[in-house]
Design an enzyme around this catalytic site. Structure first.
Site, PDB file in Angstrom:
ATOM      1  N   HIS A  86      15.078  11.618  -8.928  1.00  0.00           N
ATOM      2  CA  HIS A  86      16.324  12.081  -8.323  1.00  0.00           C
ATOM      3  C   HIS A  86      17.296  12.499  -9.415  1.00  0.00           C
ATOM      4  O   HIS A  86      17.421  11.824 -10.445  1.00  0.00           O
ATOM      5  CB  HIS A  86      16.979  10.970  -7.501  1.00  0.00           C
ATOM      6  CG  HIS A  86      16.298  10.666  -6.204  1.00  0.00           C
ATOM      7  ND1 HIS A  86      15.185  11.339  -5.747  1.00  0.00           N
ATOM      8  CD2 HIS A  86      16.601   9.739  -5.240  1.00  0.00           C
ATOM      9  CE1 HIS A  86      14.831  10.831  -4.567  1.00  0.00           C
ATOM     10  NE2 HIS A  86      15.674   9.874  -4.249  1.00  0.00           N
ATOM     11  N   ARG A 120      17.800  17.470  -0.445  1.00  0.00           N
ATOM     12  CA  ARG A 120      16.375  17.288  -0.742  1.00  0.00           C
ATOM     13  C   ARG A 120      15.871  18.532  -1.475  1.00  0.00           C
ATOM     14  O   ARG A 120      16.124  19.665  -1.037  1.00  0.00           O
ATOM     15  CB  ARG A 120      15.576  17.083   0.549  1.00  0.00           C
ATOM     16  CG  ARG A 120      14.142  16.674   0.323  1.00  0.00           C
ATOM     17  CD  ARG A 120      14.031  15.239  -0.167  1.00  0.00           C
ATOM     18  NE  ARG A 120      14.326  14.269   0.886  1.00  0.00           N
ATOM     19  CZ  ARG A 120      14.497  12.968   0.657  1.00  0.00           C
ATOM     20  NH1 ARG A 120      14.414  12.491  -0.573  1.00  0.00           N
ATOM     21  NH2 ARG A 120      14.767  12.144   1.653  1.00  0.00           N
ATOM     22  N   CYS A 137      18.419   4.459  -3.338  1.00  0.00           N
ATOM     23  CA  CYS A 137      17.937   4.945  -4.634  1.00  0.00           C
ATOM     24  C   CYS A 137      18.990   5.763  -5.376  1.00  0.00           C
ATOM     25  O   CYS A 137      19.177   5.603  -6.593  1.00  0.00           O
ATOM     26  CB  CYS A 137      16.663   5.772  -4.441  1.00  0.00           C
ATOM     27  SG  CYS A 137      16.751   6.975  -3.114  1.00  0.00           S
ATOM     28  N   ARG A 144      -3.162  -2.360   9.649  1.00  0.00           N
ATOM     29  CA  ARG A 144      -3.915  -1.146   9.295  1.00  0.00           C
ATOM     30  C   ARG A 144      -4.447  -1.207   7.868  1.00  0.00           C
ATOM     31  O   ARG A 144      -5.469  -0.601   7.550  1.00  0.00           O
ATOM     32  CB  ARG A 144      -3.036   0.106   9.451  1.00  0.00           C
ATOM     33  CG  ARG A 144      -2.594   0.416  10.850  1.00  0.00           C
ATOM     34  CD  ARG A 144      -1.931   1.795  10.924  1.00  0.00           C
ATOM     35  NE  ARG A 144      -0.838   1.915   9.967  1.00  0.00           N
ATOM     36  CZ  ARG A 144       0.408   1.528  10.203  1.00  0.00           C
ATOM     37  NH1 ARG A 144       0.714   0.955  11.351  1.00  0.00           N
ATOM     38  NH2 ARG A 144       1.354   1.706   9.292  1.00  0.00           N
ATOM     39  N   SER A 145      -3.718  -1.926   7.005  1.00  0.00           N
ATOM     40  CA  SER A 145      -4.092  -1.976   5.588  1.00  0.00           C
ATOM     41  C   SER A 145      -4.838  -3.243   5.209  1.00  0.00           C
ATOM     42  O   SER A 145      -5.235  -3.400   4.042  1.00  0.00           O
ATOM     43  CB  SER A 145      -2.832  -1.858   4.721  1.00  0.00           C
ATOM     44  OG  SER A 145      -2.158  -0.648   4.973  1.00  0.00           O
ATOM     45  N   GLN A 168      17.517  15.269  -4.553  1.00  0.00           N
ATOM     46  CA  GLN A 168      16.612  14.148  -4.338  1.00  0.00           C
ATOM     47  C   GLN A 168      15.177  14.608  -4.081  1.00  0.00           C
ATOM     48  O   GLN A 168      14.917  15.475  -3.245  1.00  0.00           O
ATOM     49  CB  GLN A 168      17.125  13.291  -3.172  1.00  0.00           C
ATOM     50  CG  GLN A 168      18.448  12.615  -3.505  1.00  0.00           C
ATOM     51  CD  GLN A 168      19.009  11.764  -2.389  1.00  0.00           C
ATOM     52  OE1 GLN A 168      20.192  11.854  -2.069  1.00  0.00           O
ATOM     53  NE2 GLN A 168      18.190  10.928  -1.784  1.00  0.00           N
ATOM     54  N   SER A 227       9.594  12.239  -2.834  1.00  0.00           N
ATOM     55  CA  SER A 227       9.051  10.880  -2.783  1.00  0.00           C
ATOM     56  C   SER A 227      10.026   9.903  -2.150  1.00  0.00           C
ATOM     57  O   SER A 227       9.624   8.837  -1.691  1.00  0.00           O
ATOM     58  CB  SER A 227       8.664  10.400  -4.188  1.00  0.00           C
ATOM     59  OG  SER A 227       9.773  10.438  -5.058  1.00  0.00           O
ATOM     60  N   THR A 242       0.808  -1.215   0.000  1.00  0.00           N
ATOM     61  CA  THR A 242       0.000   0.000   0.000  1.00  0.00           C
ATOM     62  C   THR A 242       0.844   1.269   0.000  1.00  0.00           C
ATOM     63  O   THR A 242       0.307   2.370  -0.094  1.00  0.00           O
ATOM     64  CB  THR A 242      -0.941   0.021   1.221  1.00  0.00           C
ATOM     65  OG1 THR A 242      -0.158  -0.123   2.411  1.00  0.00           O
ATOM     66  CG2 THR A 242      -1.958  -1.108   1.137  1.00  0.00           C
ATOM     67  N   GLY A 243       2.171   1.136   0.099  1.00  0.00           N
ATOM     68  CA  GLY A 243       3.057   2.300   0.062  1.00  0.00           C
ATOM     69  C   GLY A 243       3.448   2.670  -1.367  1.00  0.00           C
ATOM     70  O   GLY A 243       3.129   1.965  -2.321  1.00  0.00           O
TER      71      GLY A 243
END
Length: 342
Positions: free
Chosen positions: A244, A237, A132, A39-40, A159, A162, A11-12
């Protein structure tokens, strides 16, 4: 016969992208299960644009026996609990967290760079996905290193939010909206305002003044590519939702021209060279979103050092930086070891 695949953290942002890419690349899966926290439980998630949906199961009660591989995108704390359980049950874990990256018994894989390292996965039945920013950088460095041997790299990253998950994306959106209407733009996820700003701080600070994100790029590059490479990073960031970017300065042992580097990168797996020396003849984060490639632009010689090059590198961090690389590892694992699919 295909594979039985689990996506953990479905769900992420990264988990959803894993499902999208499995569908896009027509991964040979006979069965897919999606799991997440309680939770999901019961939510439905899409399998790309196929029209299929899967119901999220509670990871706490999931039976890992009989599953071939699991793509984990659940963070280090949950991974520490569930990855060993899955691995002991015979399900090979491909982990997107930082937990196992520097474990000497766990391969750290970028398939275009060090596919042979996957052969050591049976030690723990776990394979690590790199940071990443590291992933996209080493895809570009590898073909150049093969030709001219890299001595030193200086990289500054730009970056997207997200990389900090849904909370990071929400904060950029909300702060931008608030600024336009004159409301306060208080930081919550980030240490300072991210809208219309840049923050030279990702992850926690270390004793030497660098951040953990910067440290990750150093040690992961050494493990994946070559322990002799010297590297220093500054990770920043920026107010971009996805994608990125990196400004990379490279010093080589052997002579290499910008023209040679362009020719090498034009043929390199996973790389797309877009390098026209004219207005707009380069790639920006907006243009890389949803793409599989790592894009390179602005290749030029650095006259301040012997055998130096500078270039610009952009990639969709939710794809090559995370979900795509994990699926590519799954494909590599299947081809090289499990060999269930035709």
């Amino acid at each position: 016969m295909g594979y039985r695949v689990v996506v953990a953290g479905a769900t992420g942002n990264v988990g959803r992208e894993m499902l999208n890419i499995l569908a896009e690349r027509e991964f040979p899966a006979d069965e897919i299960a999606v799991v997440a926290s309680s939770r999901s439980q019961g939510l439905m998630v899409d399998y790309g644009d196929t029209g299929k949906q899967f119901k999220v199961q509670n990871i706490e009660h999931f039976d890992w026996n009989g599953w071939d591989m699991a793509l984990f995108a659940i963070g280090s704390e949950a991974t520490a609990i569930y990855a060993p359980i899955a691995a002991r049950a015979g399900c090979t874990v491909i982990d997107n967290s930082s937990l196992y990256r520097m474990d000497p018994d766990v391969p750290l894989i970028v398939p275009e760079v060090n596919p042979e390292a996957i052969d050591g996965f049976r030690a723990k039945n776990i394979i690590a996905n790199p940071n990443c920013s590291t992933a996209q950088m080493v895809v570009v460095l590898k073909p150049l290193h093969d030709v001219a041997k890299i001595k030193r790299v200086v990289v500054a990253t730009y970056q997207s939010v997200s990389g900090a998950g849904k909370q990071g994306m929400d904060e950029l959106f909300e702060q931008s909206r608030n600024i336009f209407v004159g409301d306060p733009a208080e930081p919550h996820k980030f240490t300072k305002q991210i809208a219309f700003n840049v923050i030279p701080h990702i992850d926690s600070f270390l004793d030497d003044g660098s951040t953990k994100e910067e440290w990750k790029m150093v040690v992961e590059t050494k493990k994946i590519l070559d322990p002799k490479i010297k590297l220093v990073a500054t990770c920043v960031r920026v107010p971009v939702f996805v994608g990125h970017s990196e400004a990379i300065n490279i010093e080589f042992e052997d002579e290499i021209s910008a023209e040679q580097a362009q020719s090498i990168l034009r043929e390199a797996p996973g790389v797309m060279l877009i390098d026209k020396r004219e207005d707009g003849g380069y790639i920006t984060p907006i243009e890389c979103v949803g793409e599989f490639a790592t894009f390179v632009s602005r290749v030029r010689e650095d006259s301040t050092v012997e055998n130096g090059l500078t270039l610009w590198c952009v990639s969709d961090n939710l794809r090559k930086g995370a979900a795509l690389n994990a699926v590519q590892i799954a494909e590599l694992l299947g081809r090289r070891h499990l060999k269930k699919a035709a």
